[in-house]
Design a protein around this motif. Structure first.
Motif, PDB file in Angstrom:
ATOM      1  N   GLU A  68       7.199  -0.629  -0.949  1.00  0.00           N
ATOM      2  CA  GLU A  68       7.078  -0.951  -2.370  1.00  0.00           C
ATOM      3  C   GLU A  68       5.772  -0.366  -2.888  1.00  0.00           C
ATOM      4  OE1 GLU A  68       6.592  -4.738  -5.447  1.00  0.00           O
ATOM      5  OE2 GLU A  68       6.973  -5.115  -3.314  1.00  0.00           O
ATOM      6  N   VAL A  69       5.810   0.288  -4.039  1.00  0.00           N
ATOM      7  CA  VAL A  69       4.612   0.880  -4.640  1.00  0.00           C
ATOM      8  C   VAL A  69       4.463   0.336  -6.055  1.00  0.00           C
ATOM      9  CG1 VAL A  69       3.410   3.013  -5.251  1.00  0.00           C
ATOM     10  CG2 VAL A  69       5.005   3.005  -3.318  1.00  0.00           C
ATOM     11  N   LYS A  70       3.268  -0.118  -6.396  1.00  0.00           N
ATOM     12  CA  LYS A  70       3.046  -0.677  -7.726  1.00  0.00           C
ATOM     13  C   LYS A  70       1.606  -0.482  -8.150  1.00  0.00           C
ATOM     14  CE  LYS A  70       3.104  -5.181  -8.152  1.00  0.00           C
ATOM     15  NZ  LYS A  70       1.781  -5.481  -8.752  1.00  0.00           N
ATOM     16  N   LEU A  71       1.362  -0.520  -9.458  1.00  0.00           N
ATOM     17  CA  LEU A  71      -0.013  -0.579  -9.933  1.00  0.00           C
ATOM     18  C   LEU A  71      -0.558  -1.971  -9.634  1.00  0.00           C
ATOM     19  CD1 LEU A  71       0.102   1.230 -13.400  1.00  0.00           C
ATOM     20  CD2 LEU A  71      -0.673   2.149 -11.207  1.00  0.00           C
ATOM     21  N   ALA A  72      -1.779  -2.016  -9.144  1.00  0.00           N
ATOM     22  CA  ALA A  72      -2.402  -3.297  -8.811  1.00  0.00           C
ATOM     23  C   ALA A  72      -2.593  -4.141 -10.071  1.00  0.00           C
ATOM     24  CB  ALA A  72      -3.742  -3.060  -8.130  1.00  0.00           C
ATOM     25  N   GLU A  73      -2.458  -5.445  -9.916  1.00  0.00           N
ATOM     26  CA  GLU A  73      -2.690  -6.384 -10.998  1.00  0.00           C
ATOM     27  C   GLU A  73      -3.805  -7.335 -10.601  1.00  0.00           C
ATOM     28  OE1 GLU A  73       0.959  -8.118 -12.717  1.00  0.00           O
ATOM     29  OE2 GLU A  73       2.038  -6.781 -11.353  1.00  0.00           O
ATOM     30  N   ALA A  74      -4.582  -7.764 -11.585  1.00  0.00           N
ATOM     31  CA  ALA A  74      -5.692  -8.671 -11.310  1.00  0.00           C
ATOM     32  C   ALA A  74      -5.181  -9.986 -10.759  1.00  0.00           C
ATOM     33  CB  ALA A  74      -6.496  -8.914 -12.588  1.00  0.00           C
ATOM     34  N   ASP A  75      -5.879 -10.507  -9.771  1.00  0.00           N
ATOM     35  CA  ASP A  75      -5.658 -11.834  -9.191  1.00  0.00           C
ATOM     36  C   ASP A  75      -4.386 -11.949  -8.359  1.00  0.00           C
ATOM     37  OD1 ASP A  75      -8.021 -12.765 -10.442  1.00  0.00           O
ATOM     38  OD2 ASP A  75      -6.910 -13.144 -12.288  1.00  0.00           O
ATOM     39  N   GLU A  76      -3.697 -10.835  -8.094  1.00  0.00           N
ATOM     40  CA  GLU A  76      -2.559 -10.942  -7.184  1.00  0.00           C
ATOM     41  C   GLU A  76      -3.042 -10.813  -5.752  1.00  0.00           C
ATOM     42  OE1 GLU A  76       0.515  -7.902  -7.188  1.00  0.00           O
ATOM     43  OE2 GLU A  76      -0.880  -6.444  -8.036  1.00  0.00           O
ATOM     44  N   THR A  77      -2.247 -11.328  -4.820  1.00  0.00           N
ATOM     45  CA  THR A  77      -2.592 -11.283  -3.408  1.00  0.00           C
ATOM     46  C   THR A  77      -1.839 -10.140  -2.741  1.00  0.00           C
ATOM     47  OG1 THR A  77      -2.979 -13.663  -3.345  1.00  0.00           O
ATOM     48  CG2 THR A  77      -2.631 -12.559  -1.240  1.00  0.00           C
ATOM     49  N   ALA A  78      -2.572  -9.266  -2.081  1.00  0.00           N
ATOM     50  CA  ALA A  78      -1.975  -8.099  -1.436  1.00  0.00           C
ATOM     51  C   ALA A  78      -1.062  -8.531  -0.298  1.00  0.00           C
ATOM     52  CB  ALA A  78      -3.068  -7.166  -0.926  1.00  0.00           C
ATOM     53  N   ARG A  79       0.155  -8.000  -0.303  1.00  0.00           N
ATOM     54  CA  ARG A  79       1.164  -8.362   0.687  1.00  0.00           C
ATOM     55  C   ARG A  79       1.400  -7.194   1.650  1.00  0.00           C
ATOM     56  NH1 ARG A  79       3.728  -9.120  -4.092  1.00  0.00           N
ATOM     57  NH2 ARG A  79       5.232  -7.494  -3.520  1.00  0.00           N
ATOM     58  N   PRO A  80       1.723  -7.502   2.900  1.00  0.00           N
ATOM     59  CA  PRO A  80       2.066  -6.438   3.846  1.00  0.00           C
ATOM     60  C   PRO A  80       3.233  -5.604   3.334  1.00  0.00           C
ATOM     61  CG  PRO A  80       1.770  -8.528   4.991  1.00  0.00           C
ATOM     62  CD  PRO A  80       1.737  -8.839   3.522  1.00  0.00           C
ATOM     63  N   GLY A  81       3.239  -4.323   3.672  1.00  0.00           N
ATOM     64  CA  GLY A  81       4.336  -3.455   3.304  1.00  0.00           C
ATOM     65  C   GLY A  81       4.367  -3.052   1.845  1.00  0.00           C
ATOM     66  N   THR A  82       3.289  -3.304   1.113  1.00  0.00           N
ATOM     67  CA  THR A  82       3.217  -2.962  -0.305  1.00  0.00           C
ATOM     68  C   THR A  82       2.001  -2.077  -0.555  1.00  0.00           C
ATOM     69  OG1 THR A  82       4.244  -5.078  -0.876  1.00  0.00           O
ATOM     70  CG2 THR A  82       3.129  -3.889  -2.651  1.00  0.00           C
ATOM     71  N   VAL A  83       2.179  -1.078  -1.415  1.00  0.00           N
ATOM     72  CA  VAL A  83       1.116  -0.142  -1.783  1.00  0.00           C
ATOM     73  C   VAL A  83       0.623  -0.522  -3.178  1.00  0.00           C
ATOM     74  CG1 VAL A  83       0.505   2.277  -2.130  1.00  0.00           C
ATOM     75  CG2 VAL A  83       2.235   1.662  -0.407  1.00  0.00           C
ATOM     76  N   TYR A  84      -0.659  -0.790  -3.304  1.00  0.00           N
ATOM     77  CA  TYR A  84      -1.267  -1.177  -4.580  1.00  0.00           C
ATOM     78  C   TYR A  84      -2.174  -0.046  -5.053  1.00  0.00           C
ATOM     79  CZ  TYR A  84       0.309  -5.800  -3.170  1.00  0.00           C
ATOM     80  OH  TYR A  84       1.077  -6.868  -2.766  1.00  0.00           O
TER      81      TYR A  84
END
Length: 202
Positions: A68-84
């Protein structure tokens, strides 16, 4: 709602941070394509983007990787298998527990987002559980941050400058003496997978 991310054992890597600039979209696509869909750590990316234009980098990279690829958002928690990915004109930082922060503080080396700031925050939040990776790009962004990651016991990878479309960033990182692996682009994902799937040597 706060997402609870299970903590990895302290003897394993917990995050990969990647920096790229000129030539970086293609390099990121190649790196992420071979990373696999079950990567057990999050990937935080600073790619220098023109802040004057809306970016479609997440959509472009999503077509090249099973992650999964997404633009990072403030205050979210980084999850395994995701690109921020750091949004244009915002610094991306991470705190202990993997909570992401976006800031509009001053430019670093004329840049925002700054790879140095991301790497320094990763070093502080994860210490020896961090992997930093510097890909193609002009300039020196990422070199100081790579040194910070290494000084906290983390691992640093740089694309071999001889194989980079723009060698400034990886050359500057190598010049710090903090780089553990200097690799052609096509070998980096294999090394990262190997690192995050095995225990660190004490």
């Amino acid at each position: 709602m706060t997402v609870q991310v299970p903590a990895l054992p302290s003897d394993r890597y917990a995050v990969v941070a990647v920096a790229s600039s000129a030539g970086g979209i293609g390099a990121l696509g190649r790196l992420l394509k071979d990373m696999g869909s079950d990567l057990p750590v999050p990937v935080l990316v600073v790619q220098h983007l023109d802040p004057r234009h809306q970016t479609v980098i997440a959509e472009v990279l999503s077509r090249r990787t099973p992650l999964e690829v997404k633009l990072a958002e403030a205050d979210e928690t980084a999850r395994p298998g995701t690109v921020y990915i750091a949004p244009p004109d915002r610094h991306l930082l991470v705190s202990p527990g993997g909570v992401l922060t976006l800031t509009s503080t001053e430019l670093v080396h004329f840049l925002r987002p700054s790879a140095d700031l991301l790497f320094e925050s990763v070093a502080g939040a994860y210490g020896p559980q961090a992997i930093a990776c510097i890909l193609t790009g002009s300039g020196r962004d990422g070199a100081m941050g790579a040194d910070a990651v290494k000084s906290r016991g983390g691992t640093v990878i740089a694309q071999d400058p001889e194989t980079a479309e723009f060698r400034g960033m990886p050359s500057a990182a190598v010049g710090t003496g903090a780089v553990d692996y200097v690799l052609p682009l096509e070998e980096i994902s294999t090394v990262i997978r190997g690192l995050v799937e095995t225990k660190r040597r004490g």
